[in-house]
Structure formats: C-alpha cells, structure tokens
Design a protein around this motif. Structure first.
Motif, PDB file in Angstrom:
ATOM      1  N   UNK A 129      29.592 -73.915 -20.267  1.00  0.00           N
ATOM      2  CA  UNK A 129      29.092 -74.861 -21.306  1.00  0.00           C
ATOM      3  C   UNK A 129      28.863 -74.375 -22.453  1.00  0.00           C
ATOM      4  N   UNK A 130      28.512 -73.071 -22.726  1.00  0.00           N
ATOM      5  CA  UNK A 130      28.162 -72.549 -23.956  1.00  0.00           C
ATOM      6  C   UNK A 130      29.008 -71.025 -24.099  1.00  0.00           C
ATOM      7  N   UNK A 131      29.807 -71.262 -25.145  1.00  0.00           N
ATOM      8  CA  UNK A 131      30.352 -69.872 -25.742  1.00  0.00           C
ATOM      9  C   UNK A 131      29.597 -68.816 -25.792  1.00  0.00           C
ATOM     10  N   UNK A 135      25.163 -69.846 -28.555  1.00  0.00           N
ATOM     11  CA  UNK A 135      23.856 -69.947 -27.888  1.00  0.00           C
ATOM     12  C   UNK A 135      22.794 -70.800 -28.899  1.00  0.00           C
ATOM     13  N   UNK A 136      22.102 -71.760 -28.412  1.00  0.00           N
ATOM     14  CA  UNK A 136      21.060 -72.397 -29.515  1.00  0.00           C
ATOM     15  C   UNK A 136      21.823 -73.364 -30.149  1.00  0.00           C
ATOM     16  N   UNK A 137      22.692 -73.675 -29.730  1.00  0.00           N
ATOM     17  CA  UNK A 137      23.613 -75.085 -30.558  1.00  0.00           C
ATOM     18  C   UNK A 137      22.697 -76.293 -30.306  1.00  0.00           C
ATOM     19  N   UNK A 138      21.624 -76.493 -29.571  1.00  0.00           N
ATOM     20  CA  UNK A 138      21.176 -77.647 -29.334  1.00  0.00           C
ATOM     21  C   UNK A 138      20.343 -78.005 -30.700  1.00  0.00           C
ATOM     22  N   UNK A 139      19.859 -77.106 -31.224  1.00  0.00           N
ATOM     23  CA  UNK A 139      19.057 -77.649 -32.457  1.00  0.00           C
ATOM     24  C   UNK A 139      19.101 -76.326 -33.539  1.00  0.00           C
ATOM     25  N   UNK A 140      18.578 -77.053 -34.960  1.00  0.00           N
ATOM     26  CA  UNK A 140      18.670 -75.797 -35.729  1.00  0.00           C
ATOM     27  C   UNK A 140      17.489 -74.742 -35.491  1.00  0.00           C
ATOM     28  N   UNK A 166      29.086 -75.395 -33.864  1.00  0.00           N
ATOM     29  CA  UNK A 166      28.832 -75.167 -32.493  1.00  0.00           C
ATOM     30  C   UNK A 166      28.074 -76.176 -32.066  1.00  0.00           C
ATOM     31  N   UNK A 167      27.339 -77.111 -32.822  1.00  0.00           N
ATOM     32  CA  UNK A 167      26.489 -78.270 -32.576  1.00  0.00           C
ATOM     33  C   UNK A 167      27.416 -79.359 -32.349  1.00  0.00           C
ATOM     34  N   UNK A 168      28.526 -79.739 -33.178  1.00  0.00           N
ATOM     35  CA  UNK A 168      29.405 -80.736 -33.108  1.00  0.00           C
ATOM     36  C   UNK A 168      30.089 -80.374 -31.781  1.00  0.00           C
ATOM     37  N   UNK A 169      30.564 -79.224 -31.281  1.00  0.00           N
ATOM     38  CA  UNK A 169      31.204 -79.126 -30.212  1.00  0.00           C
ATOM     39  C   UNK A 169      30.368 -78.910 -28.906  1.00  0.00           C
ATOM     40  N   UNK A 170      28.969 -79.077 -28.759  1.00  0.00           N
ATOM     41  CA  UNK A 170      28.088 -79.011 -28.005  1.00  0.00           C
ATOM     42  C   UNK A 170      28.275 -77.750 -27.200  1.00  0.00           C
ATOM     43  N   UNK A 171      28.336 -76.712 -27.988  1.00  0.00           N
ATOM     44  CA  UNK A 171      28.391 -75.371 -27.347  1.00  0.00           C
ATOM     45  C   UNK A 171      29.663 -74.581 -26.999  1.00  0.00           C
ATOM     46  N   UNK A 172      30.748 -75.538 -26.956  1.00  0.00           N
ATOM     47  CA  UNK A 172      32.081 -75.177 -26.555  1.00  0.00           C
ATOM     48  C   UNK A 172      32.992 -76.021 -27.076  1.00  0.00           C
ATOM     49  N   UNK A 173      34.129 -75.574 -28.147  1.00  0.00           N
ATOM     50  CA  UNK A 173      35.199 -76.297 -28.465  1.00  0.00           C
ATOM     51  C   UNK A 173      36.085 -76.688 -27.512  1.00  0.00           C
TER      52      UNK A 173
END
Length: 211
Positions: A129-131, A135-140, A166-173
């Motif tokens: 679920x995360x490329x 990592x750390x895409x959940x928040x700045x 990364x945030x817009x793609x929730x960790x994986x495009x």
C-alpha cells in the motif's frame, strides 16, 4: 504495441508503394500514407489491448473459415496474410453478428467476467500500500521525518516525489494505498464499435496483412 492491418486491394484499387528498399522521398512516403488513411479498406489499427479481444470474437465467429495458422498468427503482428476470399467471408459473418447485436452481447459478457475477476497484489508497492520512498505520506509531519523537503523526496528515496503527490495517491499511484489492483486481464477491453469498423475494413480490403 499495436496491430496495423493493411488492405491488399482496398476498394478494388492498388495503392502504388514507394521503393522502401532502394530509396524514396519523404513526399512519396507522405502521399502513400495519406492514401492509406483515406481509402476505405486500406488501413485498420487497434492497440494490443483492443485487438486481442476483437480477434477472439472473430476467431469464435469465423471458426469454419480461419485455419490454425490464421488463428495463431492473428494474435501476432508478423505480417500474416488473410486472403481476399477469407476477408470477404469474415465480413459477411461479422455483419450478421452485428445485425443481431452479438458483438454488444459479447462486450457485456466480457465486462461481467472482468467484474468478477479477483483482485491482484499491487506490483508497484508489492501489496504493502506504500511505495518505497513514499513512506510518511499520511501527513506533512510524518513525511518530514523521512524526507528533507515537502517538495522533493530526500536522497534516501527510491525516486524523487513530492509530499503532495504521494499524499494524493495514498502512498501508491497504482493501488491508491489498497495494496491490490484489478486483474491485469481487465486491460483487454472489447469495443463493439471497433468491430463494426473492422467488418467494413474486411469487406473493402481485398485481403489484408496483420502487422
């Protein structure tokens, strides 16, 4: 990758070809391809995702016409020739199928099959679920613990990527953080309108090659 079909005698006429082997001018090439795209039955193209299911439909409908070699080489683009007689018979059969909306029924059945295919593990993030490097895409705040900037991933990243992306793609495009994607087979889509174009091409092609 695509499939380019060239009519041998489109609309019962011959298109003079430039001397490809011994030299030709750009103007000759332009004129040749201009004719190829304007004369009915001269040219038909489909990308690999559209051609494979289209050819599957043709093979099933025309099983009494196509031999084993036609079936096999129709799925490759090595220049296999379908004769004028076969092309005309294919067109006749496809026209009957189209008039009975069989091609639309086939499209619906394919769509239903695709809906019921099991999801596959995302090959981009390996199902996590995360490329890597995202990592750390959940928040700045989480992002800055691992990256030197919000704009570009730090040197530890597998690829340069902004936090926003990364945030817009929730960790994986590819899977949007779900870890799973639709089956690869769903890329192969059958388009009824493309089959209608193919029927017309076959009827007017005078035989064709599959390149």
């Amino acid at each position: 990758m695509g499939f380019d079909l060239h009519g041998q005698h489109p609309s019962s006429c011959d298109i003079p070809e430039p001397d490809w082997d011994n030299g030709y001018t750009k103007e000759e090439a332009r004129e040749y391809w201009a004719l190829r795209t304007t004369i009915p039955g001269a040219y038909f193209r489909a990308n690999v995702w559209a051609w494979r299911p289209l050819w599957e439909f043709v093979v099933k409908a025309c099983c009494d016409i196509l031999n084993e070699e036609d079936v096999e080489r129709g799925s490759s683009n090595d220049g296999h020739l379908i004769s004028k007689r076969k092309a005309e018979r294919i067109a006749q059969i496809l026209k009957k199928q189209i008039n009975r909306d069989k091609h639309k029924q086939f499209a619906e059945s394919q769509e239903e099959i695709h809906k019921n295919l099991p999801l596959e593990k995302c090959s981009i993030c390996d199902g996590t679920g995360t490329r890597k490097g995202w990592e750390g895409w959940q928040s700045e705040e989480d992002w800055l613990k691992l990256h030197g900037s919000l704009d570009v991933g730090g040197p530890e990243s597998a690829c340069e990527i902004t936090f926003k992306s990364a945030h817009n793609n929730h960790g994986c495009n590819a899977c949007k953080g779900k870890g799973k994607t639709e089956s690869f087979l769903t890329n192969y889509k059958f388009h009824p309108e493309l089959l209608e174009e193919f029927e017309s091409f076959c009827r007017l092609s005078g035989g064709f090659t599959i390149n």
